[in-house]
Design an enzyme around this catalytic site. Structure first.
Site, PDB file in Angstrom:
ATOM      1  N   GLU A   2      -2.085  -5.742  -3.208  1.00 47.81           N
ATOM      2  CA  GLU A   2      -1.172  -4.913  -2.412  1.00 47.81           C
ATOM      3  C   GLU A   2       0.006  -5.736  -1.893  1.00 47.81           C
ATOM      4  O   GLU A   2       1.158  -5.307  -1.952  1.00 47.81           O
ATOM      5  CB  GLU A   2      -1.912  -4.295  -1.220  1.00 47.81           C
ATOM      6  CG  GLU A   2      -2.853  -3.174  -1.592  1.00 47.81           C
ATOM      7  CD  GLU A   2      -3.542  -2.564  -0.368  1.00 47.81           C
ATOM      8  OE1 GLU A   2      -3.797  -1.348  -0.403  1.00 47.81           O
ATOM      9  OE2 GLU A   2      -3.826  -3.282   0.611  1.00 47.81           O
TER      10      GLU A   2
ATOM     11  N   ASP B 208       0.841  -1.196   0.000  1.00 45.56           N
ATOM     12  CA  ASP B 208       0.000   0.000   0.000  1.00 45.56           C
ATOM     13  C   ASP B 208       0.884   1.257   0.000  1.00 45.56           C
ATOM     14  O   ASP B 208       0.625   2.210  -0.739  1.00 45.56           O
ATOM     15  CB  ASP B 208      -0.891  -0.049   1.243  1.00 45.56           C
ATOM     16  CG  ASP B 208      -1.633   1.246   1.487  1.00 45.56           C
ATOM     17  OD1 ASP B 208      -2.625   1.477   0.779  1.00 45.56           O
ATOM     18  OD2 ASP B 208      -1.217   2.019   2.367  1.00 45.56           O
TER      19      ASP B 208
END
Lengths: 249, 249
Positions: free
Chosen positions: A135, A67
């Site tokens: 992610e 992220d």
């Protein structure tokens, strides 16, 4: 020495690892160094796996890392791409790009779920698993290959195919109407066709193909016919973007 | 060719740019390529400057970029440093490290405000200007030298001197009591002394030095005596960390 050891370890890969290596290389667009990071990115906590130090071996921490990397690569892209956008604009655009919905779409389109290792049936994970492992996959690329490769992957697999600034700015609301308008103007025949979907999921899915001048240009698969049409149109839009942009000029 | 042009442009630097180049190199710990990015990082919007394309030339957009880079470098550091920390822990620790208060402290300690170009008196900007130009400075490093240098700078100037995981975890509440306890145990003489502060700010500041065995180990300057003592103690703690840790073992 490191390269030599890598070579040995690569040559001593099991057949399953060989398949995993090939599939991952194809998705990455380059060869991974150490499959261990990617295995972690696809290991669900339900396996209860631990690493050699007794720490949990699953993708949850990698999500945090991925992220962050995604956030900085997208930030740099927007900074360079939109020199007129102020801080507020850049922040807003980035959150649109890295929205949960968008990350789920990216993970789903790469079919990352095929790699998941879990004690629970992944069908029960819900939509967010796609974004989560996407992610985590980015986190794994960073650890395995460093920032520059991570950036390259995000450039090729996120920015180029999906980051469409006019759309994100809200200037394009529906790809379906954009495509229809363009086909009418260019005197092209078009049709949205529902076709048989062989998915085995419990949830009902609709599959739609968009045919323009007798060629399938985009396909979409979604939980409603309307959504599937929009997705097929969006993909067609990206496939036709150069043609469509040229006509506009 | 690019390097050749850079060399020419570097040789043709004005005397003011030469001073700026030297000061920036000292803070960076390496030589910048293009001063233009750093100038932007210190240009306040009140100057109303624009670049060659008519876009605003000030540090606001660079703050966005620097914030993102800082976030990803700190994420990678925490990921590697605390293998037992889960996603929630990593997120919480990162927000402590990149807190507004902490960024202001980092900017202030590097005295970045000396470079600011503004139509308004920077004394009136309030505390946050220090953190804002610190973020912008990181953005400039990324654009000028790339991620690896940016990471190196953050490692040397943020992580090494400031990122103290036990403290951030709340295990160390007061550096002053930690230092006092250690001095008593080690039979060292210590004193916190208020000394004359020649700051010209309108706000009153307190300057405190911590003397241990007749040597000044740390100094602090803050808006209250208590805060200044804590800061001096914290700096002393970092200066003495090896000694203090060895004694603990």
């Amino acid at each position: 020495m490191r390269r030599f050891l890598q070579k040995i370890s690569r040559n001593s890969r099991t057949p399953e690892d060989g398949i995993f290596f090939d599939k991952i290389s194809k998705i990455l667009g380059f060869k991974p160094n150490d499959l261990h990071f990617y295995k972690k990115a696809f290991t669900h906590r339900s396996t209860n796996k631990v690493d050699e130090n007794g720490n949990p071996f699953n993708y949850e921490r990698l999500e945090f890392l991925g992220d962050a990397m995604l956030g900085s690569v997208i930030a740099a892209h927007l900074y360079n791409e939109v020199p007129t956008g102020d801080e507020g604009y850049l922040t807003k655009m980035r959150s649109k790009i890295v929205s949960r919905e968008h990350l789920n779409e990216l993970g789903r389109d790469l079919n990352l779920i095929q790699f998941i290792e879990s004690k629970v049936n992944p069908q029960h994970f819900g939509e967010n698993v796609h974004g989560n492992i996407f992610e985590a996959f980015i986190g794994a690329i960073y650890l395995d290959k460093g920032f520059v490769f991570c950036e390259k992957f995000i450039q090729n697999k996120v920015i180029e195919p999906y980051v469409d600034i006019p759309r994100l700015e809200g200037k394009v609301i529906s790809y379906k109407s954009l495509i229809i308008e363009w086909c009418q103007k260019e005197k092209k025949q078009f049709a949205f066709e529902v076709f048989d979907d062989t998915g085995k999921e419990e949830q009902k899915f609709f599959a739609v193909r968009l045919i323009i001048d007798k060629k399938t240009i985009g396909k979409g698969r979604e939980t409603s016919k309307k959504k599937a049409e929009e997705k097929a149109a969006k993909r067609a839009y990206f496939a036709l973007q150069d043609q469509m942009d040229n006509k506009k000029k």
